[in-house]
Design an enzyme around this catalytic site. Sequence first.
Site, PDB file in Angstrom:
ATOM      1  N   PRO A   2       0.854  -1.150  -0.052  1.00  8.44           N
ATOM      2  CG  PRO A   2      -0.657  -1.631   1.636  1.00  8.44           C
ATOM      3  CD  PRO A   2       0.564  -2.090   1.091  1.00  8.44           C
ATOM      4  CD  GLU A   3       3.413   2.502  -4.384  1.00  7.03           C
ATOM      5  OE1 GLU A   3       3.456   3.402  -4.790  1.00  7.03           O
ATOM      6  OE2 GLU A   3       3.818   1.292  -4.787  1.00  7.03           O
ATOM      7  CE  LYS A  50       5.516   4.013   0.698  1.00 10.34           C
ATOM      8  NZ  LYS A  50       6.644   3.142   0.579  1.00 10.34           N
ATOM      9  CG  ASN A 192       9.025  -0.752  -5.778  1.00  7.25           C
ATOM     10  OD1 ASN A 192       9.879  -0.200  -6.305  1.00  7.25           O
ATOM     11  ND2 ASN A 192       9.008  -2.084  -6.314  1.00  7.25           N
ATOM     12  NE  ARG A 271      10.254  -3.167  -2.243  1.00  6.96           N
ATOM     13  CZ  ARG A 271       8.885  -2.442  -2.304  1.00  6.96           C
ATOM     14  NH1 ARG A 271       8.811  -1.139  -1.824  1.00  6.96           N
ATOM     15  NH2 ARG A 271       7.975  -3.265  -2.602  1.00  6.96           N
TER      16      ARG A 271
END
Length: 288
Positions: A2-3, A50, A192, A271
């Site tokens: 979740p961004e 976040k 990401n 990432r």
Amino acid sequence: MPEGPSVRQFHERCCRLLGALVLRAAGGTRQLSVQRLEGRQLQQCQVHGKCLYLGFGDVRGVDTGCPGNSSGGGGAGAGAEGGTARDPRLWLRFHFGLFGSVRCDELARAKRPNKRGDWADPVPRLLLHFPGERLLAFYSCRLCECGSPRPDPSTDILEPRFNMDQALLALQAARPISYILLDQRHFSGLGNIIKNEALYLCGIHPWCLGSQLGADTQRQLLRRLLHFTHDWLDRKRRRQRLQHLIYQRARCPRGHTVQRAQLGPPGGLSRPTWWCPVCQPLVPAPLG
Ligand SMILES: [Zn+2]
């Protein structure tokens, strides 16, 4: 993971219960004695990047807070916790890790059988029951008690008060741009997917150093990533899916083969990163 846009949506779901009393609290968390929330009122709901923060007040006259704060029910961000002695609320901070989520007035259902073949529904980490059979369910998140959050909207990419000049300075560092963008101190809420898509949209290779980019390119990258992030949130509100251009794609929209690598600073989190070697050459090209 979740961004920013997802956590904003979780925040909006929690705001629907602002002012309501917690009748019962349950869940699989060991980080908190959840029964302490029972009988308290959900008085504050804040989001920063976040992170989601909920403030629970004692309605037996100890707390002076009221439902909805000066930021219109918790719209403003909060950067860190102050822990002032004046705030008697019990504050919880939520991190949503890779797959966390919040549901309002519904529970998550199993989408597939588990390893044993059972269709067991996910167990919420925290489940709050409110009057009128309303509920908030928090899944796959980390939560802990914290001090009262201190607003700092200047680094939150979804805040109107996001400081563009400060962000441009951060972009000028002599570090790979893909590391700079994920630095939550400067780009809170940027994750990401936003990183991969914004770099593709601007034709920038993820290894390119921020200091290599011209001033116009830095400005264009900032504008595009903010536009992408706000557009993503709008789509979520309209229940529209986001079509990725490069993230988890085998080919870019122009048909080139996409490359993938784990990229991250030494000693830091790496990432998965996707880029097109044709559309995103290592030497920054002028933006078209
Ligand atoms: Zn391409």
